[in-house]
Scaffold this active site. Structure first.
Site, PDB file in Angstrom:
ATOM      1  N   ARG A  61       0.895  -1.356   0.029  1.00 23.57           N
ATOM      2  CA  ARG A  61       0.207  -0.339   0.168  1.00 23.57           C
ATOM      3  C   ARG A  61       0.859   1.423  -0.079  1.00 23.57           C
ATOM      4  NH1 ARG A  61      -2.633  -3.732   3.268  1.00 23.57           N
ATOM      5  NH2 ARG A  61      -4.219  -4.590   2.355  1.00 23.57           N
TER       6      ARG A  61
ATOM      7  N   LYS B  36       3.011  11.226 -11.721  1.00 21.78           N
ATOM      8  CA  LYS B  36       2.229  10.441 -12.516  1.00 21.78           C
ATOM      9  C   LYS B  36       3.172   9.121 -12.572  1.00 21.78           C
ATOM     10  CE  LYS B  36      -0.772  13.153 -15.421  1.00 21.78           C
ATOM     11  NZ  LYS B  36      -1.022  13.320 -16.774  1.00 21.78           N
TER      12      LYS B  36
ATOM     13  N   GLU C 230      10.417  17.958 -25.139  1.00 19.35           N
ATOM     14  CA  GLU C 230       9.990  18.622 -24.248  1.00 19.35           C
ATOM     15  C   GLU C 230      10.416  19.345 -23.369  1.00 19.35           C
ATOM     16  OE1 GLU C 230       6.966  17.387 -23.733  1.00 19.35           O
ATOM     17  OE2 GLU C 230       7.050  14.752 -23.785  1.00 19.35           O
TER      18      GLU C 230
ATOM     19  N   LYS D 257       7.636  22.903 -14.826  1.00 19.78           N
ATOM     20  CA  LYS D 257       6.776  21.902 -14.446  1.00 19.78           C
ATOM     21  C   LYS D 257       6.566  21.860 -13.304  1.00 19.78           C
ATOM     22  CE  LYS D 257       5.129  16.713 -15.760  1.00 19.78           C
ATOM     23  NZ  LYS D 257       5.664  15.652 -16.079  1.00 19.78           N
TER      24      LYS D 257
ATOM     25  N   GLU E 223      -4.705  16.730 -12.143  1.00 23.80           N
ATOM     26  CA  GLU E 223      -5.275  17.016 -13.399  1.00 23.80           C
ATOM     27  C   GLU E 223      -6.495  17.545 -12.917  1.00 23.80           C
ATOM     28  OE1 GLU E 223      -4.407  14.074 -16.916  1.00 23.80           O
ATOM     29  OE2 GLU E 223      -3.279  15.605 -17.175  1.00 23.80           O
TER      30      GLU E 223
ATOM     31  N   ARG F 149      -3.285  21.287 -15.366  1.00 21.21           N
ATOM     32  CA  ARG F 149      -2.104  20.526 -16.106  1.00 21.21           C
ATOM     33  C   ARG F 149      -2.167  20.374 -17.348  1.00 21.21           C
ATOM     34  NH1 ARG F 149       0.436  16.231 -12.353  1.00 21.21           N
ATOM     35  NH2 ARG F 149       2.071  14.640 -13.940  1.00 21.21           N
TER      36      ARG F 149
ATOM     37  N   ASN G   8       0.175  19.168 -21.610  1.00 17.26           N
ATOM     38  CA  ASN G   8      -0.563  18.073 -23.194  1.00 17.26           C
ATOM     39  C   ASN G   8      -0.264  19.686 -25.109  1.00 17.26           C
ATOM     40  OD1 ASN G   8      -0.879  16.006 -23.112  1.00 17.26           O
ATOM     41  ND2 ASN G   8      -2.435  16.252 -22.505  1.00 17.26           N
TER      42      ASN G   8
ATOM     43  N   HIS H  40       1.010  17.335 -27.638  1.00 17.30           N
ATOM     44  CA  HIS H  40       0.857  15.485 -27.128  1.00 17.30           C
ATOM     45  C   HIS H  40      -0.329  14.615 -27.869  1.00 17.30           C
ATOM     46  CE1 HIS H  40       4.286  16.213 -24.839  1.00 17.30           C
ATOM     47  NE2 HIS H  40       3.924  15.033 -24.584  1.00 17.30           N
TER      48      HIS H  40
ATOM     49  N   HIS I  59       0.380  11.493 -30.132  1.00 14.47           N
ATOM     50  CA  HIS I  59      -0.009  10.691 -29.309  1.00 14.47           C
ATOM     51  C   HIS I  59      -0.404   9.665 -30.216  1.00 14.47           C
ATOM     52  CE1 HIS I  59       0.158  11.757 -25.137  1.00 14.47           C
ATOM     53  NE2 HIS I  59       0.968  11.387 -24.953  1.00 14.47           N
TER      54      HIS I  59
ATOM     55  N   HIS J  61       8.949   9.120 -28.492  1.00 14.45           N
ATOM     56  CA  HIS J  61       7.832   9.921 -27.914  1.00 14.45           C
ATOM     57  C   HIS J  61       8.239  11.378 -28.113  1.00 14.45           C
ATOM     58  CE1 HIS J  61       4.494  11.625 -25.463  1.00 14.45           C
ATOM     59  NE2 HIS J  61       6.168  12.697 -24.594  1.00 14.45           N
TER      60      HIS J  61
HETATM   61  P1  NAD Z   1      13.976   4.701 -21.080  1.00 14.19           P
HETATM   62  O1  NAD Z   1      12.841   4.927 -19.813  1.00 14.19           O
HETATM   63  O2  NAD Z   1      13.112   4.127 -22.622  1.00 14.19           O
HETATM   64  O3  NAD Z   1      15.318   5.290 -21.652  1.00 14.19           O
HETATM   65  C1  NAD Z   1      16.329   5.251 -22.991  1.00 14.19           C
HETATM   66  C2  NAD Z   1      17.047   4.433 -23.130  1.00 14.19           C
HETATM   67  O4  NAD Z   1      17.899   5.120 -22.450  1.00 14.19           O
HETATM   68  C3  NAD Z   1      16.610   3.287 -22.941  1.00 14.19           C
HETATM   69  O5  NAD Z   1      17.061   2.199 -23.541  1.00 14.19           O
HETATM   70  C4  NAD Z   1      17.717   3.138 -21.283  1.00 14.19           C
HETATM   71  O6  NAD Z   1      18.495   2.132 -20.875  1.00 14.19           O
HETATM   72  C5  NAD Z   1      19.124   4.569 -22.031  1.00 14.19           C
HETATM   73  N1  NAD Z   1      19.526   4.744 -21.469  1.00 14.19           N
HETATM   74  C6  NAD Z   1      18.935   5.400 -20.024  1.00 14.19           C
HETATM   75  N2  NAD Z   1      19.762   6.835 -19.158  1.00 14.19           N
HETATM   76  C7  NAD Z   1      20.834   6.226 -19.972  1.00 14.19           C
HETATM   77  C8  NAD Z   1      21.622   7.065 -19.770  1.00 14.19           C
HETATM   78  N3  NAD Z   1      22.086   7.437 -18.857  1.00 14.19           N
HETATM   79  N4  NAD Z   1      23.300   6.430 -20.402  1.00 14.19           N
HETATM   80  C9  NAD Z   1      23.262   5.597 -21.632  1.00 14.19           C
HETATM   81  N5  NAD Z   1      21.166   5.024 -21.721  1.00 14.19           N
HETATM   82  C10 NAD Z   1      20.834   5.762 -21.037  1.00 14.19           C
HETATM   83  O7  NAD Z   1      12.972   6.530 -22.507  1.00 14.19           O
HETATM   84  P2  NAD Z   1      12.578   7.674 -21.773  1.00 14.19           P
HETATM   85  O8  NAD Z   1      12.152   8.747 -22.783  1.00 14.19           O
HETATM   86  O9  NAD Z   1      13.440   8.078 -20.803  1.00 14.19           O
HETATM   87  O10 NAD Z   1      10.939   6.848 -20.711  1.00 14.19           O
HETATM   88  C11 NAD Z   1      10.352   6.707 -21.897  1.00 14.19           C
HETATM   89  C12 NAD Z   1       8.568   6.536 -20.369  1.00 14.19           C
HETATM   90  O11 NAD Z   1       9.041   7.754 -19.310  1.00 14.19           O
HETATM   91  C13 NAD Z   1       7.970   6.024 -21.459  1.00 14.19           C
HETATM   92  O12 NAD Z   1       7.473   4.751 -20.720  1.00 14.19           O
HETATM   93  C14 NAD Z   1       6.925   7.420 -21.002  1.00 14.19           C
HETATM   94  O13 NAD Z   1       5.199   7.019 -21.144  1.00 14.19           O
HETATM   95  C15 NAD Z   1       7.088   7.477 -19.836  1.00 14.19           C
HETATM   96  N6  NAD Z   1       7.150   9.283 -19.291  1.00 14.19           N
HETATM   97  C16 NAD Z   1       6.109   9.131 -18.128  1.00 14.19           C
HETATM   98  C17 NAD Z   1       6.322  10.550 -17.296  1.00 14.19           C
HETATM   99  C18 NAD Z   1       4.937  10.993 -15.891  1.00 14.19           C
HETATM  100  O14 NAD Z   1       5.363  11.665 -15.604  1.00 14.19           O
HETATM  101  N7  NAD Z   1       5.081   9.451 -15.689  1.00 14.19           N
HETATM  102  C19 NAD Z   1       6.354  11.926 -18.601  1.00 14.19           C
HETATM  103  C20 NAD Z   1       6.890  11.353 -19.503  1.00 14.19           C
HETATM  104  C21 NAD Z   1       7.582  10.377 -19.941  1.00 14.19           C
HETATM  105 MG    MG Z   2       5.664  13.679 -23.578  1.00 17.15          MG
END
Ligand code: NAD
Ligand code: MG
Length: 530
Positions: free
Chosen positions: A288, A310, A351, A393, A403, A408, A412, A415, A419, A432
């Site tokens: 929990r 989130k 972003e 942010k 949201e 918030r 978007n 986006h 998306h 992304h």
């Molecule tokens: P990711 O976490 O997939 O990382 C991208 C790649 O880079 C991976 O292969 C990872 O292993 C590698 N990597 C990461 N850091 C590294 C480093 N310092 N050196 C070498 N390699 C490295 O991608 P991302 O773009 O960071 O995240 C995308 C995800 O984030 C999506 O699932 C998306 O839905 C989520 N997201 C969440 C929120 C939120 O508010 N929670 C906001 C935006 C995105």
């Molecule tokens: Mg985004």
């Protein structure tokens, strides 16, 4: 990160504190007296007796020069070393000058345990005279003063580290719901997670990361955490979006349960948004809810995913199952961005452009000006970029954590199209951030046609994104397909599509309803099939 230079009167604990700091930071410890002893092949006292003080000072200078070549390091200096102006200048250029200050009695007591050439004879009165003579000079050099009286080695180390964190990292506070936490941003600040864990009295934490990041950063970090008294359980998950699943979460729960982790434990995510989301989801649901710490290592995660609380995994749809779960602290180490693939770095910039466009025209201008330094990964610029974006942010999240107030939604911007583009290309073609770049241009153009967006905005954003190496046109996918995906979007109401649109740079409006025809025509003009 700059080195730490410890100095102070003999007996102030420089060597012991130096070693403790070295363990906690994972840095080499260079003790100039020991370096002199190694060089001379005998104890400091004998160098004084047999070769004279002048010879000792020469060896000491060489030791300091060598110590300053290693960065970052913990440099512990002999008590007289910093009195020489040239030594002092050298040391100042390589690190933070930390004066370990102590009063006479404890100094004499501790100094008496070793043979100190300068205290021979009536140690107490000689020490008193030296201390009086040196105190103003020590004070003049100090970046940080730590009073050591009554503290043990670990406590002194805690204070030095706290000061180091404050000097080396930018702190951005995030207020989300009732809680407030800090995002620390800096170069080489990863080990300072220990401070936050120690402050939260976390004794054990699951460290969620990918195998590559484990080798690059995780292993060293876990060693440092050990020195803080925190036991870290590494949990390695494969990279990639598929890891954001209920199955993967179940495997993490099982590892934590097997290790006997209870509600006093914590989860720390080291990686991009994938481990950030999975870690937040696990932390928010295991027993929990346990405490959560984030160590974002992609630009996207540092400026976006790690702020706002989130956390979701993919189930029947993307991010379908999730929680709002705020971290206790975030440590964004921009040094980790050096190993990030260039394509991922650029994607994170999309972003940042979005943040500037909706809330901070000054940030957008600055990003434009510093673009080549940022793409060249200059640590100071990256730290500024991350801190400023986190602040944007954080401000939006503060106004509307869940949201609910519609605020918030401005995040978007870009986006709705992004998306749809990601979905229409099976999530295989675009990162992304790349899809966001296309979406930002498309939605700026949409706003312009509606008369909401200042006519100069689309070109400004397009040009910046292009120079950042990001796509700004749609591929030849049918506009109808994109529209179909947009209809599935959560934000759609009663047959019209809803967008967050920019009014002028730095100002945005959420909840704008637009007809499908207009959206379709913008998509076609940007390259989608008719
Ligand atoms: P990711 O976490 O997939 O990382 C991208 C790649 O880079 C991976 O292969 C990872 O292993 C590698 N990597 C990461 N850091 C590294 C480093 N310092 N050196 C070498 N390699 C490295 O991608 P991302 O773009 O960071 O995240 C995308 C995800 O984030 C999506 O699932 C998306 O839905 C989520 N997201 C969440 C929120 C939120 O508010 N929670 C906001 C935006 C995105
Ligand atoms: Mg985004």
């Amino acid at each position: 990160m700059r080195s730490v230079v410890l100095y102070g009167f003999m007996g102030a604990g420089k060597t012991a504190v130096g070693e403790e700091l070295g363990r906690r930071l994972g840095w080499p410890v260079l003790d100039t007296d020991r370096m002199v002893e190694e060089r001379a092949g005998k104890a400091v006292a004998r160098v004084f007796d047999e070769d004279g003080e002048a010879h000792f000072r020469r060896l000491e200078r060489e030791a300091i020069e060598d110590a300053c070549r290693v960065r970052p390091a913990v440099v512990a200096c002999g008590g007289g070393a910093v009195l020489d102006p040239q030594n002092a200048a050298l040391l100042r250029s390589c690190g933070h000058m930390v004066w370990l200050r102590a009063s006479l009695e404890p100094l004499v007591a501790r100094a008496a345990s070793a043979d100190r050439p300068l205290l021979r004879g009536d140690a107490r009165s000689r020490a008193a005279a030296l201390l009086e003579a040196r105190t103003p000079r020590y004070a003049a050099l100090a970046d940080v003063v730590v009073d050591t009286d009554g503290l043990d080695v670990r406590q002194v180390a805690d204070r030095v580290l706290q000061a180091l964190l404050e000097r080396e990292a930018r702190a951005v506070s995030v207020q989300a719901g009732p809680g407030v936490y800090t995002v620390w941003v800096g170069e080489g600040v990863l080990p300072l997670l220990g401070l936050e864990l120690a402050r939260a009295e976390v004794r054990a934490a699951a460290l969620l990361t990918h195998p590559r990041l484990w080798r690059l950063y995780g292993e060293g970090l876990v060693r440092c955490l050990g020195a803080w008294g925190v036991e870290a359980l590494p949990v390695l998950v494969p990279p990639g979006e598929r890891t954001k699943s209920l199955g993967a979460a179940a495997r993490v729960y099982a590892r934590m349960a097997q290790a006997g982790m209870d509600r006093t434990c914590a989860v720390a995510s080291l990686g991009g948004g994938v481990v950030g989301d999975l870690g937040g989801f696990v932390a928010g649901t295991y027993m929990r809810g346990v405490r959560f710490f984030q160590l974002p290592t992609t630009l996207l995660a540092q400026v976006d995913a790690s702020v706002g609380g989130k956390a979701a995994v993919n189930a029947a749809a993307r991010n379908l199952v999730g929680v709002f779960w705020q971290p206790q602290a975030v440590v964004a180490d921009v040094a980790t961005l050096r190993t990030l693939p260039a394509r991922e770095l650029r994607a994170g910039l999309a972003e940042c452009v979005k943040h500037g466009a909706i809330r901070d025209a000054g940030l957008l201008e600055w990003t434009d000006r510093e673009l080549s330094a940022l793409l060249g990964r200059r640590a100071d610029r990256l730290a500024e970029l991350v801190a400023r974006n986190v602040a944007v942010k954080a401000e939006v999240v503060r106004q509307d954590e869940r949201e609910e107030a519609g605020v918030r939604e401005v995040l978007n911007f870009g986006h709705t199209v992004a998306h749809a583009l990601e979905a229409a290309t099976g999530y295989r073609v675009y990162l992304h951030g790349e899809a966001v770049a296309v979406g930002v241009v498309a939605e700026a153009e949409l706003g312009r046609r509606l008369g909401i967006t200042d006519p100069s905005v689309p070109d400004v954003l397009r040009s910046l994104l292009e120079r950042a190496g990001l796509p700004t046109r749609l591929p030849a996918v049918p506009a109808q397909t994109l529209l179909e995906f947009m209809r599935l979007d959560k934000k759609r109401r009663a047959g019209r599509l809803r967008f967050a649109l920019v009014e002028s740079l730095g100002r945005a409006r959420a909840g704008v309803e637009v007809s499908e025809e207009l959206v379709g025509s913008v998509l076609k003009d940007l390259g989608a099939d008719g």
